[in-house]
Design a protein around this motif. Structure first.
Motif, PDB file in Angstrom:
ATOM      1  N   GLN A  43      45.715  39.958  33.020  1.00 16.16           N
ATOM      2  CA  GLN A  43      45.209  38.791  33.742  1.00 16.16           C
ATOM      3  C   GLN A  43      43.969  38.174  33.124  1.00 16.16           C
ATOM      4  OE1 GLN A  43      46.520  37.129  36.448  1.00 16.16           O
ATOM      5  NE2 GLN A  43      48.277  38.394  35.949  1.00 16.16           N
ATOM      6  N   GLY A  44      43.878  38.116  31.837  1.00 18.29           N
ATOM      7  CA  GLY A  44      42.715  37.489  31.218  1.00 18.29           C
ATOM      8  C   GLY A  44      41.431  38.209  31.604  1.00 18.29           C
ATOM      9  N   GLY A  45      40.314  37.611  31.306  1.00 26.12           N
ATOM     10  CA  GLY A  45      39.045  38.240  31.562  1.00 26.12           C
ATOM     11  C   GLY A  45      38.674  38.355  33.030  1.00 26.12           C
ATOM     12  N   ASN A  46      39.116  37.420  33.855  1.00 29.32           N
ATOM     13  CA  ASN A  46      38.676  37.399  35.251  1.00 29.32           C
ATOM     14  C   ASN A  46      39.848  37.217  36.215  1.00 29.32           C
ATOM     15  OD1 ASN A  46      35.861  37.595  34.711  1.00 29.32           O
ATOM     16  ND2 ASN A  46      35.921  35.473  34.005  1.00 29.32           N
ATOM     17  N   ASN A  47      40.925  37.952  35.986  1.00 27.01           N
ATOM     18  CA  ASN A  47      42.106  37.821  36.842  1.00 27.01           C
ATOM     19  C   ASN A  47      42.475  36.347  36.979  1.00 27.01           C
ATOM     20  OD1 ASN A  47      44.232  38.723  38.313  1.00 27.01           O
ATOM     21  ND2 ASN A  47      43.079  39.189  40.150  1.00 27.01           N
ATOM     22  N   ASP A  48      42.925  35.767  35.885  1.00 32.41           N
ATOM     23  CA  ASP A  48      43.088  34.321  35.755  1.00 32.41           C
ATOM     24  C   ASP A  48      44.355  33.727  36.368  1.00 32.41           C
ATOM     25  OD1 ASP A  48      45.028  35.128  33.936  1.00 32.41           O
ATOM     26  OD2 ASP A  48      43.993  34.343  32.182  1.00 32.41           O
ATOM     27  N   GLY A  49      45.096  34.499  37.146  1.00 27.87           N
ATOM     28  CA  GLY A  49      46.281  33.956  37.802  1.00 27.87           C
ATOM     29  C   GLY A  49      47.499  33.824  36.902  1.00 27.87           C
ATOM     30  N   ARG A  50      47.516  34.543  35.813  1.00 26.85           N
ATOM     31  CA  ARG A  50      48.623  34.466  34.846  1.00 26.85           C
ATOM     32  C   ARG A  50      49.916  34.976  35.478  1.00 26.85           C
ATOM     33  NH1 ARG A  50      47.742  35.406  28.906  1.00 26.85           N
ATOM     34  NH2 ARG A  50      45.666  35.123  29.738  1.00 26.85           N
ATOM     35  N   GLY A  75      50.691  36.945  39.639  1.00 27.69           N
ATOM     36  CA  GLY A  75      49.461  36.421  39.071  1.00 27.69           C
ATOM     37  C   GLY A  75      48.231  36.771  39.892  1.00 27.69           C
ATOM     38  N   THR A  76      48.359  37.758  40.782  1.00 31.39           N
ATOM     39  CA  THR A  76      47.256  38.084  41.681  1.00 31.39           C
ATOM     40  C   THR A  76      46.722  39.503  41.513  1.00 31.39           C
ATOM     41  OG1 THR A  76      48.761  38.807  43.434  1.00 31.39           O
ATOM     42  CG2 THR A  76      48.114  36.486  43.443  1.00 31.39           C
ATOM     43  N   LEU A  78      46.140  43.128  38.697  1.00 30.16           N
ATOM     44  CA  LEU A  78      46.221  43.808  37.410  1.00 30.16           C
ATOM     45  C   LEU A  78      47.118  45.035  37.494  1.00 30.16           C
ATOM     46  CD1 LEU A  78      42.423  43.734  36.490  1.00 30.16           C
ATOM     47  CD2 LEU A  78      44.210  42.215  35.651  1.00 30.16           C
ATOM     48  N   GLU A  79      47.447  45.437  38.700  1.00 29.96           N
ATOM     49  CA  GLU A  79      48.253  46.638  38.937  1.00 29.96           C
ATOM     50  C   GLU A  79      49.743  46.345  38.734  1.00 29.96           C
ATOM     51  OE1 GLU A  79      46.876  49.617  39.465  1.00 29.96           O
ATOM     52  OE2 GLU A  79      44.959  48.579  39.243  1.00 29.96           O
ATOM     53  N   PRO A  80      50.541  47.376  38.497  1.00 36.24           N
ATOM     54  CA  PRO A  80      51.988  47.162  38.385  1.00 36.24           C
ATOM     55  C   PRO A  80      52.560  46.557  39.670  1.00 36.24           C
ATOM     56  CG  PRO A  80      51.395  49.355  37.611  1.00 36.24           C
ATOM     57  CD  PRO A  80      50.166  48.779  38.264  1.00 36.24           C
ATOM     58  N   GLU A  81      53.498  45.642  39.490  1.00 36.99           N
ATOM     59  CA  GLU A  81      54.246  45.070  40.610  1.00 36.99           C
ATOM     60  C   GLU A  81      55.676  45.587  40.506  1.00 36.99           C
ATOM     61  OE1 GLU A  81      53.147  40.845  41.698  1.00 36.99           O
ATOM     62  OE2 GLU A  81      52.486  40.932  39.597  1.00 36.99           O
ATOM     63  N   TYR A  82      56.302  45.794  41.650  1.00 36.75           N
ATOM     64  CA  TYR A  82      57.639  46.397  41.694  1.00 36.75           C
ATOM     65  C   TYR A  82      58.656  45.387  42.219  1.00 36.75           C
ATOM     66  CZ  TYR A  82      55.171  50.736  40.956  1.00 36.75           C
ATOM     67  OH  TYR A  82      54.388  51.725  40.421  1.00 36.75           O
TER      68      TYR A  82
END
Length: 108
Positions: A43-50, A75-76, A78-82
């Motif tokens: 997510q980029g440097g600051n959790n950029d919504g990618r 995009g919200t 950094l943790e794994p999403e399932y």
């Protein structure tokens, strides 16, 4: 910095990236039934919504793959999403990264 070993190292602070439409193929060792997949997106440097759009394909022989799922990360986090996928028997699982924030051809 972007070594392929970072894909499965268990460290959420490392990552792997590639340009274009990269894919990763995992050999899970033997034929097993899968019902869900997990993907963690940098997510980029600051959790950029990618948001990362991806496709899941499976194979019994590592040569012929069948598409079973298309998804997009939220995009919200950094943790794994399932994601639940159709119950499928396979030995190989391929994740193809297709778009980042709706754009193709960049870094995935």
């Amino acid at each position: 910095m972007w070594e392929i070993s970072a894909v499965l190292d268990g460290d959420i602070t490392t990552r792997y990236a590639n340009q274009g439409t990269p894919y990763l193929t995992f050999d899970i060792g033997e034929t097993k039934t899968i019902t869900d997949v997990a993907v963690a997106v940098w997510q980029g440097g600051n959790n950029d919504g990618r948001k990362q759009t991806f496709e899941i394909s499976v194979s019994g022989d590592g040569e012929n793959f069948d598409h079973i799922f298309t998804g997009e990360s939220t995009g919200t986090t950094l943790e794994p999403e399932y994601w639940s996928v159709p119950e499928t028997e396979c030995r190989y699982v391929r994740i193809t990264f297709t778009l980042v924030n709706g754009r193709s051809g960049g870094w995935n």
